[in-house]
Scaffold this active site. Structure first.
Site, mmCIF file in Angstrom:
data_model
loop_
_atom_site.group_PDB
_atom_site.id
_atom_site.type_symbol
_atom_site.label_atom_id
_atom_site.label_comp_id
_atom_site.label_asym_id
_atom_site.label_seq_id
_atom_site.Cartn_x
_atom_site.Cartn_y
_atom_site.Cartn_z
ATOM 1 N N GLY A 143 -15.784 11.301 -3.911
ATOM 2 C CA GLY A 143 -15.033 12.283 -4.670
ATOM 3 C C GLY A 143 -15.559 13.675 -4.383
ATOM 4 O O GLY A 143 -16.712 13.844 -3.972
ATOM 5 N N CYS B 145 -23.998 12.528 -6.509
ATOM 6 C CA CYS B 145 -23.139 13.690 -6.342
ATOM 7 C C CYS B 145 -23.523 14.406 -5.056
ATOM 8 O O CYS B 145 -24.709 14.545 -4.759
ATOM 9 C CB CYS B 145 -23.329 14.624 -7.545
ATOM 10 S SG CYS B 145 -22.341 16.117 -7.461
ATOM 11 N N LEU B 146 -22.514 14.853 -4.308
ATOM 12 C CA LEU B 146 -22.808 15.545 -3.048
ATOM 13 C C LEU B 146 -23.531 16.872 -3.292
ATOM 14 O O LEU B 146 -24.123 17.429 -2.371
ATOM 15 C CB LEU B 146 -21.517 15.785 -2.258
ATOM 16 C CG LEU B 146 -20.789 14.508 -1.782
ATOM 17 C CD1 LEU B 146 -19.487 14.868 -1.081
ATOM 18 C CD2 LEU B 146 -21.673 13.684 -0.863
ATOM 19 N N HIS C 181 -16.825 18.546 -13.007
ATOM 20 C CA HIS C 181 -17.068 19.673 -12.095
ATOM 21 C C HIS C 181 -16.097 20.813 -12.396
ATOM 22 O O HIS C 181 -16.482 21.981 -12.385
ATOM 23 C CB HIS C 181 -16.891 19.253 -10.639
ATOM 24 C CG HIS C 181 -18.087 18.574 -10.035
ATOM 25 N ND1 HIS C 181 -19.333 19.159 -9.989
ATOM 26 C CD2 HIS C 181 -18.228 17.367 -9.444
ATOM 27 C CE1 HIS C 181 -20.183 18.339 -9.383
ATOM 28 N NE2 HIS C 181 -19.543 17.243 -9.045
ATOM 29 N N GLU D 19 -15.504 14.114 -11.434
ATOM 30 C CA GLU D 19 -14.889 15.284 -10.785
ATOM 31 C C GLU D 19 -14.276 16.227 -11.818
ATOM 32 O O GLU D 19 -14.321 17.451 -11.650
ATOM 33 C CB GLU D 19 -13.850 14.851 -9.746
ATOM 34 C CG GLU D 19 -14.355 13.896 -8.660
ATOM 35 C CD GLU D 19 -15.629 14.356 -7.979
ATOM 36 O OE1 GLU D 19 -15.872 15.569 -7.896
ATOM 37 O OE2 GLU D 19 -16.399 13.475 -7.533
ATOM 38 N N GLN E 248 -17.129 22.414 -6.038
ATOM 39 C CA GLN E 248 -18.298 22.158 -5.187
ATOM 40 C C GLN E 248 -18.236 22.898 -3.860
ATOM 41 O O GLN E 248 -19.258 23.057 -3.191
ATOM 42 C CB GLN E 248 -18.424 20.653 -4.919
ATOM 43 C CG GLN E 248 -18.799 19.859 -6.158
ATOM 44 C CD GLN E 248 -18.809 18.377 -5.859
ATOM 45 O OE1 GLN E 248 -17.780 17.736 -5.905
ATOM 46 N NE2 GLN E 248 -19.972 17.842 -5.517
#
Ligand code: NI
Length: 173
Positions: free
Chosen positions: A46, A91-92, A137, A134, A51
Protein backbone atom coordinates in the site's frame (compact mmCIF):
# COMPACT_ATOMS: atom_id res chain seq x y z
CA UNK A 1 6.41 6.89 -15.23
CA UNK A 2 8.90 7.79 -12.58
CA UNK A 3 9.84 6.31 -9.26
CA UNK A 4 9.17 8.80 -6.48
CA UNK A 5 11.08 9.17 -3.22
CA UNK A 6 9.24 8.10 -0.07
CA UNK A 7 9.27 10.38 2.99
CA UNK A 8 10.93 8.69 5.95
CA UNK A 9 9.53 8.87 9.49
CA UNK A 10 9.81 11.07 11.55
CA UNK A 11 9.69 13.56 8.65
CA UNK A 12 7.16 16.20 9.72
CA UNK A 13 5.58 16.23 6.25
CA UNK A 14 4.08 12.82 7.09
CA UNK A 15 1.84 14.71 9.51
CA UNK A 16 0.20 16.78 6.76
CA UNK A 17 -3.55 16.31 6.33
CA UNK A 18 -4.39 15.49 2.70
CA UNK A 19 -7.02 17.44 0.74
CA UNK A 20 -9.69 15.92 -1.50
CA UNK A 21 -8.88 15.60 -5.20
CA UNK A 22 -10.96 18.15 -7.13
CA UNK A 23 -10.37 16.98 -10.70
CA UNK A 24 -9.13 13.62 -11.87
CA UNK A 25 -6.93 15.02 -14.61
CA UNK A 26 -3.69 13.95 -16.29
CA UNK A 27 -1.74 15.16 -13.26
CA UNK A 28 -3.63 12.73 -11.00
CA UNK A 29 -3.31 9.90 -13.53
CA UNK A 30 0.44 10.51 -13.69
CA UNK A 31 0.63 10.62 -9.87
CA UNK A 32 -1.17 7.26 -9.63
CA UNK A 33 1.12 5.68 -12.27
CA UNK A 34 4.23 6.99 -10.48
CA UNK A 35 2.93 5.87 -7.08
CA UNK A 36 2.22 2.38 -8.46
CA UNK A 37 5.75 2.11 -9.83
CA UNK A 38 7.14 3.35 -6.50
CA UNK A 39 5.04 0.92 -4.43
CA UNK A 40 5.89 -2.12 -6.56
CA UNK A 41 9.60 -1.23 -6.70
CA UNK A 42 9.67 -1.04 -2.89
CA UNK A 43 7.66 -4.29 -2.61
CA UNK A 44 4.94 -2.54 -0.61
CA UNK A 45 1.27 -3.55 -0.37
CA UNK A 46 0.00 0.00 0.00
CA UNK A 47 1.05 3.60 -0.54
CA UNK A 48 -0.60 6.91 0.30
CA UNK A 49 0.09 10.10 -1.68
CA UNK A 50 1.18 11.67 1.63
CA UNK A 51 4.23 9.38 1.62
CA UNK A 52 5.45 10.84 -1.68
CA UNK A 53 4.85 14.37 -0.38
CA UNK A 54 1.66 14.96 -2.37
CA UNK A 55 -1.07 15.94 0.06
CA UNK A 56 -4.16 14.74 -1.80
CA UNK A 57 -6.58 11.93 -0.88
CA UNK A 58 -5.14 9.18 -3.09
CA UNK A 59 -4.20 5.70 -1.91
CA UNK A 60 -3.02 2.56 -3.68
CA UNK A 61 -3.37 -0.98 -2.35
CA UNK A 62 -2.28 -4.32 -3.80
CA UNK A 63 -2.20 -7.25 -1.40
CA UNK A 64 -2.09 -9.89 -4.19
CA UNK A 65 0.80 -12.36 -4.48
CA UNK A 66 0.87 -11.79 -8.24
CA UNK A 67 1.25 -8.00 -7.76
CA UNK A 68 -1.25 -7.21 -10.48
CA UNK A 69 -4.45 -6.34 -8.58
CA UNK A 70 -3.93 -2.65 -8.11
CA UNK A 71 -6.70 -0.89 -6.22
CA UNK A 72 -6.78 2.89 -6.67
CA UNK A 73 -8.86 4.82 -4.15
CA UNK A 74 -9.41 8.52 -4.76
CA UNK A 75 -11.15 10.52 -2.04
CA UNK A 76 -11.83 7.36 -0.01
CA UNK A 77 -14.28 7.61 2.89
CA UNK A 78 -15.27 4.94 5.39
CA UNK A 79 -19.02 4.27 5.36
CA UNK A 80 -19.05 1.52 7.99
CA UNK A 81 -16.52 -0.45 9.99
CA UNK A 82 -16.67 -3.05 12.70
CA UNK A 83 -15.01 -5.87 14.60
CA UNK A 84 -11.48 -5.85 15.87
CA UNK A 85 -8.33 -7.50 14.60
CA UNK A 86 -4.62 -7.17 15.28
CA UNK A 87 -2.00 -7.38 12.53
CA UNK A 88 1.72 -6.87 12.50
CA UNK A 89 2.18 -3.82 10.29
CA UNK A 90 5.07 -2.31 8.44
CA UNK A 91 5.38 0.87 6.39
CA UNK A 92 7.56 2.03 3.52
CA UNK A 93 8.18 5.21 5.55
CA UNK A 94 9.71 3.14 8.41
CA UNK A 95 11.80 0.36 6.84
CA UNK A 96 12.47 -2.67 9.07
CA UNK A 97 9.99 -1.64 11.78
CA UNK A 98 7.11 -4.08 12.38
CA UNK A 99 4.59 -3.58 15.18
CA UNK A 100 1.19 -4.97 16.08
CA UNK A 101 -1.73 -2.56 15.70
CA UNK A 102 -5.37 -3.23 16.55
CA UNK A 103 -7.87 -2.02 13.98
CA UNK A 104 -11.40 -2.71 12.71
CA UNK A 105 -11.69 -6.23 11.27
CA UNK A 106 -13.79 -5.10 8.28
CA UNK A 107 -14.87 -1.91 6.61
CA UNK A 108 -16.96 -0.57 3.78
CA UNK A 109 -15.59 2.40 1.89
CA UNK A 110 -16.71 4.70 -0.87
CA UNK A 111 -14.18 6.17 -3.32
CA UNK A 112 -13.70 7.38 -6.88
CA UNK A 113 -11.87 5.36 -9.50
CA UNK A 114 -9.45 6.82 -12.06
CA UNK A 115 -12.38 7.76 -14.32
CA UNK A 116 -13.97 9.72 -11.49
CA UNK A 117 -16.70 7.09 -11.08
CA UNK A 118 -17.85 6.49 -7.48
CA UNK A 119 -17.79 2.91 -6.20
CA UNK A 120 -18.11 1.07 -2.92
CA UNK A 121 -15.89 -1.67 -1.62
CA UNK A 122 -16.13 -4.07 1.30
CA UNK A 123 -12.87 -5.41 2.72
CA UNK A 124 -11.71 -7.57 5.59
CA UNK A 125 -8.48 -9.23 6.73
CA UNK A 126 -5.19 -7.91 5.38
CA UNK A 127 -6.92 -5.67 2.83
CA UNK A 128 -9.01 -3.96 5.54
CA UNK A 129 -5.89 -3.44 7.65
CA UNK A 130 -3.97 -2.01 4.71
CA UNK A 131 -6.76 0.42 3.73
CA UNK A 132 -7.02 1.68 7.33
CA UNK A 133 -3.23 2.11 7.48
CA UNK A 134 -3.27 4.18 4.27
CA UNK A 135 -6.30 6.22 5.42
CA UNK A 136 -4.28 7.10 8.52
CA UNK A 137 -1.52 8.50 6.28
CA UNK A 138 -4.07 10.79 4.60
CA UNK A 139 -4.96 12.28 7.97
CA UNK A 140 -1.30 12.72 8.82
CA UNK A 141 -0.88 9.71 11.06
CA UNK A 142 1.83 7.04 10.91
CA UNK A 143 0.98 3.54 12.23
CA UNK A 144 3.46 3.63 15.12
CA UNK A 145 1.51 6.60 16.50
CA UNK A 146 -1.14 4.07 17.55
CA UNK A 147 1.42 2.67 20.04
CA UNK A 148 2.24 3.86 23.55
CA UNK A 149 4.58 6.83 24.03
CA UNK A 150 7.21 4.47 25.42
CA UNK A 151 7.09 2.22 22.35
CA UNK A 152 7.23 5.24 20.03
CA UNK A 153 10.39 6.44 21.76
CA UNK A 154 11.93 2.95 21.43
CA UNK A 155 11.18 3.00 17.67
CA UNK A 156 12.56 6.54 17.23
CA UNK A 157 15.83 5.56 18.87
CA UNK A 158 16.04 2.38 16.74
CA UNK A 159 15.53 4.52 13.62
CA UNK A 160 18.16 7.02 14.79
CA UNK A 161 20.62 4.13 15.22
CA UNK A 162 19.85 2.88 11.67
CA UNK A 163 20.50 6.38 10.28
CA UNK A 164 23.81 6.67 12.17
CA UNK A 165 24.93 3.28 10.84
CA UNK A 166 24.06 4.24 7.25
CA UNK A 167 25.93 7.56 7.63
CA UNK A 168 28.90 5.67 9.09
CA UNK A 169 28.99 3.32 6.13
CA UNK A 170 28.75 6.19 3.68
CA UNK A 171 31.71 7.87 5.33
CA UNK A 172 33.86 4.78 4.80
CA UNK A 173 33.07 4.78 1.10
NI1 NI B 1 2.52 3.32 5.66
Amino acid sequence: MAKLSILQYPDERLHTVALPVQDIDDGIRRLVADMAQTMYAADGIGLAATQVDVHLRVILVDISESRNELLVLINPEVIKMGGSEEFEEGCLSLPDIYEKVKRAAWLRIRALDLDGKPFELQADGLKAMCIQHELDHLRGMVFVEHLSQKNQLRILSALARQTTQVRGRQKIR
